[in-house]
Design an enzyme around this catalytic site. Structure first.
Site, PDB file in Angstrom:
ATOM      1  N   ARG A   1      11.486  63.893  28.551  1.00  0.00           N
ATOM      2  CA  ARG A   1      10.432  63.966  28.999  1.00  0.00           C
ATOM      3  C   ARG A   1      10.239  62.769  30.078  1.00  0.00           C
ATOM      4  NH1 ARG A   1       5.575  63.024  24.832  1.00  0.00           N
ATOM      5  NH2 ARG A   1       4.307  63.605  26.590  1.00  0.00           N
TER       6      ARG A   1
ATOM      7  N   CYS B   1       4.570  55.028  26.112  1.00  0.00           N
ATOM      8  CA  CYS B   1       4.822  56.114  25.748  1.00  0.00           C
ATOM      9  C   CYS B   1       4.051  57.241  26.069  1.00  0.00           C
ATOM     10  CB  CYS B   1       5.150  56.247  24.127  1.00  0.00           C
ATOM     11  SG  CYS B   1       3.407  55.681  23.287  1.00  0.00           S
TER      12      CYS B   1
END
Length: 283
Positions: A180, A238
């Protein structure tokens, strides 16, 4: 004070004359709905069996506000968060222990929020419920109302501009999975990639195969190798301020204070004016 507690230590504390308030924060990031599967139900898991005396706390409803421009898990309304914690029995001068199903993300969010709101004594059950060797209960306790009143600001909270600045002047860790970070996949947010200058530091590398945190010296060595040297400002983000809290906890165990960008990638990537970097290089 150590931010984590072992299952044996918790059992001893619960049997003592002044047991801690115990909160069950079971939650999972679920993309199951896209596949037609039912989402994870933490409350049902709690009802099926929990550490006796624990009170269930819902991350989505009590540890975050509704998703929106500030991300998928923005900070909760301070008054509402305080009321939820008091309902759960949290008081200012009584220890709190939080646990989840073992992943450690949700419980770290609860730990971070309580610390940010000024609670002085919060610990995380290392390894979560799988580490517990005692019996489980199904009774739902009704704790006496607590007296905890949030006083935000006890630990560092980062906004988007703060995170961007830290990526240039210090070190900004991206706690998501490497794919990611690199922008190879993005199952949730508008666009893949990372904040320019951020360093990939996946949360799952902070724990062993048993889900427990690595020893403090190993964590310190890991973060130092990634740029968290003495005197360097450190921040973490995050996807939505949940797994990033786990990284902040790991940094705390290593003796490294760090700020949390709660909006994280879900806020950053939603703004088309914010720059996006892709690939393994921070820039």
């Amino acid at each position: 004070m150590n931010a984590i507690i072992s299952a044996s230590e918790l059992a001893s504390d619960l049997a003592g004359t002044n047991p801690p308030v115990l909160l069950d924060i079971r939650w999972q990031l679920s993309v199951a709905k896209a596949a037609g599967e039912p989402p994870f139900d933490g409350r049902a898991e709690y009802a099926a069996g929990h550490i006796p005396g624990a009170v269930y706390v819902d991350l989505d409803q009590e540890l975050a506000s509704a998703p929106g421009a500030r991300g998928r898990h923005p900070l909760p309304d301070t008054a509402g968060f305080g009321a939820a914690m008091r309902r759960a029995g949290v008081s200012a001068h009584r220890a709190v222990v939080v646990y989840d199903g073992g992943q450690g993300w949700a419980v770290a969010r609860a730990w971070w929020l309580l610390r940010w709101a000024g609670h002085p004594d919060v610990r995380v059950l290392d390894g979560g419920l799988p580490s517990w060797e005692g019996p489980l209960g199904t009774d739902t306790p009704t704790p006496a109302e607590g007296d905890f009143t949030p006083e935000p600001g006890a630990v560092q909270l980062l906004e988007a501009d703060d995170a961007a600045a830290l990526a240039r002047s210090g070190v900004l860790f991206d706690a998501r999975a490497g794919e990611r970070y690199r922008g190879e996949v993005e199952p949730i947010d508008r666009v893949g990639g990372h904040i320019p200058g951020a360093v990939s530091a996946p949360t799952n590398e902070n724990v062993g195969t048993d889900g427990r945190f690595l020893p403090a010296e190993e964590l310190a060595a890991r973060f130092k190798s990634l740029g968290a040297t003495e005197g360097t400002g450190v921040g973490v983000y995050c996807g939505s301020g949940v797994s990033g809290a786990h990284e902040v906890l790991a940094l705390a165990l290593a003796g490294i204070p760090a700020g949390l960008y709660v909006g994280s990638w879900s806020e950053w990537s939603a703004d088309p004016e914010r720059p996006v970097a892709v690939g393994p290089d921070p820039q």
